[in-house]
Design an enzyme around this catalytic site. Structure first.
Site: not given
Lengths: 352, 352
Positions: A46-48, A89, A196, A237, A247-248
């Site tokens: 995960r993580g852009a 995603r 996270q 993101d 973003n998150k």
């Protein structure tokens, strides 16, 4: 401690299984496309920026055994793999950017042999990895100029080593500031539902010797009220052409709270996170995830009553007016964003 | 569904074990003071008004078997019990108020026999319970006038049946609005770390037929941004003379976010939650709880890395300027609060 989140090794994608942290540092080796799809969907990787690398490597997985008789058959196979990965995603721009980079290399070399095409695609994926190492360090170099000795920085989710190849964006800025001798304290929002912040950011910050304290997301405002936070830095993101930033989930909340308490609120992201085809945040697709992430704690223990409705967006959009600066690998971008993003990232834009 | 959170039954305090919800509706019977202390500390019984009843019943537990030879010996025993209960949790005003009511009854009747004194204290504790039933309904009657048909209301923690005897404060307003035929939707913040929102509020709202959706605390801002919230109503643990309100951690965050999005933010609490000895919020003691509530999910599964620092305040303080109105059993109080609280609750103040 030298950690590499994702790499190509022994003809497989090797990456850290982030669902196992902080209990176990465990690596997964993947050579099947549907395993990668599952790993992305389940946030094992995960993580852009890390997703950009995963996507390009995924394209290679999808075409490496293809026996196409001509380029058209080859690109059809590539597009099929890319579409499949793209369906994992929807929000992170880098994932699509990684797919596009792999495809562009193929298009540019359509006259080459099948074997060469495959090699070039793998080379491009590995180039994305090499670039990310460099770009995160460049970004951190620009960002650390905004950080002062003794700053206490609040962050959300994980925009660190585990979200990139080996350095991070928002956390990269903190690592760089520490390397420069600045004393930094960090508060990490745990980042419900999948934690996270407490699982990943606290783990890597602690490993790197940063003074980190975990809080629940709803405690951030209280810390700000007490004057305990100097700066907020979050990753991204996807960033629209006007600076609106997805973003998150919870990032927008911190941006509003920062505004109210007069605390600088920074976004840190590489150029590959910008999407010039999206004019503003309202056009960024927001992933909505399984309600069990909220109603059960890490899918183990039920907390909400059976059958209760749950709303579980994975991201939110922070309007550009709440962002004090966007820290990129090409420099720090200030308002007005539409003009300054174009100016700073112009070269990137033309490259596409 | 008729639920009573806490009552006196068969010579014991009978209450719902709120740590077992929503899986099991389980009652505990307690007749030892240290069991009550543990139950309060562990949040088996919780919510400011319910704690008022628990405290007064606890005083009775503490003195019911005392063989004092005179009033002085009796009041020493009572004070010892009260001090012990007072040490369980520091923030909720009602707990201390319950202790004070029990003590005042003893003082007023110092010439009575030991047996009569004990009976009067039990009677006072049961009176607190009877009054709470009535006061919550009065409060709800005033509060529901602020609610319109088709309102979507955001709430945090649990200020409902389970925080009172059988009706609730913030959720009582919602129950009353529904009884009046208003269509209400509720979003319940899950309320980390102990999830009173998803475990308790969602449970009782669902049982009462209210349309409830659970969200993580960090999603509230995003819903407000999308125009999906009309009103925010929260309970209170202690309200200072100037209107500053201590309530579950995360309440202040919602108040700031409400201000930014122009959404009315209401506090709902009975007169017994006001503390006229505290001039402003900065003098309200804020409980800091065990870090394991954050670093482990409901004390079961570790999420944050071992040894990482955690900050875990149980409450925060919302300054009065962010509160649109305080809904009480004596009426709705508007700004300026210091004057209007005195005017509305004057009679209550004099009674003390």
């Amino acid at each position: 401690m030298k950690i590499t989140t994702i790499e190509w090794k022994n003809n497989k994608i090797k990456f850290i299984d982030q669902t196992k942290l902080p209990q176990k540092l465990e690596y997964i080796y993947i050579d099947k496309l549907n395993d990668l799809w599952q790993a992305i969907k389940m946030l094992k990787v995960r993580g852009a920026p890390a997703l950009g690398a995963a996507a390009a490597l995924g394209v290679y997985l999808g075409i490496k055994d293809v026996k196409a008789k001509d380029f058209n058959a080859f690109i059809r196979a590539l597009d099929k793999a890319a579409r499949y990965i793209a369906g994992s995603r929807p929000t992170a721009r880098n994932l699509f950017w990684g797919l596009e980079r792999a495809r562009r290399v193929a298009q540019k070399n359509k006259d080459k042999s099948l074997l060469t095409l495959k090699k070039l695609i793998l080379k491009e994926a590995r180039k994305i990895i090499a670039e990310d190492r460099l770009n995160c360090r460049r970004l951190a170099g620009y960002g650390s100029k905004l950080i002062r000795d003794k700053d206490t920085i609040l962050t959300i989710c994980n925009a660190g080593i585990l979200a990139t190849i080996d350095y991070g964006t928002a956390l990269g800025v903190i690592y760089r500031a520490k390397e420069e001798g600045k004393g930094i304290k960090v508060f990490a929002c745990e980042t419900r539902p999948l934690l996270q912040g407490s699982r990943l950011s606290a783990w890597e910050l602690k490993k790197r010797g940063i003074d980190v304290t975990v809080i629940c997301d709803n405690m951030a405002a209280s810390l700000m009220q007490q004057g305990k936070i100097n700066k907020v830095i979050a990753g991204a993101d996807r960033i629209a052409a006007n600076g609106d930033t997805a973003n998150k989930i919870g990032t927008y909340s911190l941006a509003v709270l920062s505004k109210y308490h007069n605390i600088p609120f920074y976004i840190a992201a590489p150029a590959s996170t910008f999407d010039f085809n999206v004019q503003s945040g309202k056009d960024i697709p927001i992933e909505e995830r399984n309600s069990r992430e909220v109603s059960e704690l890490l899918f183990r223990k039920r907390v909400a009553p059976a059958g209760v409705k749950v709303f579980n967006p994975a991201f939110d959009v922070t309007p550009h007016n709440l962002i004090s600066a966007i820290i990129t690998d090409k420099g720090v971008i200030l308002q007005p964003y539409r003009e300054n993003i174009k100016r700073t990232l112009g070269q990137v834009l033309r490259k596409r």
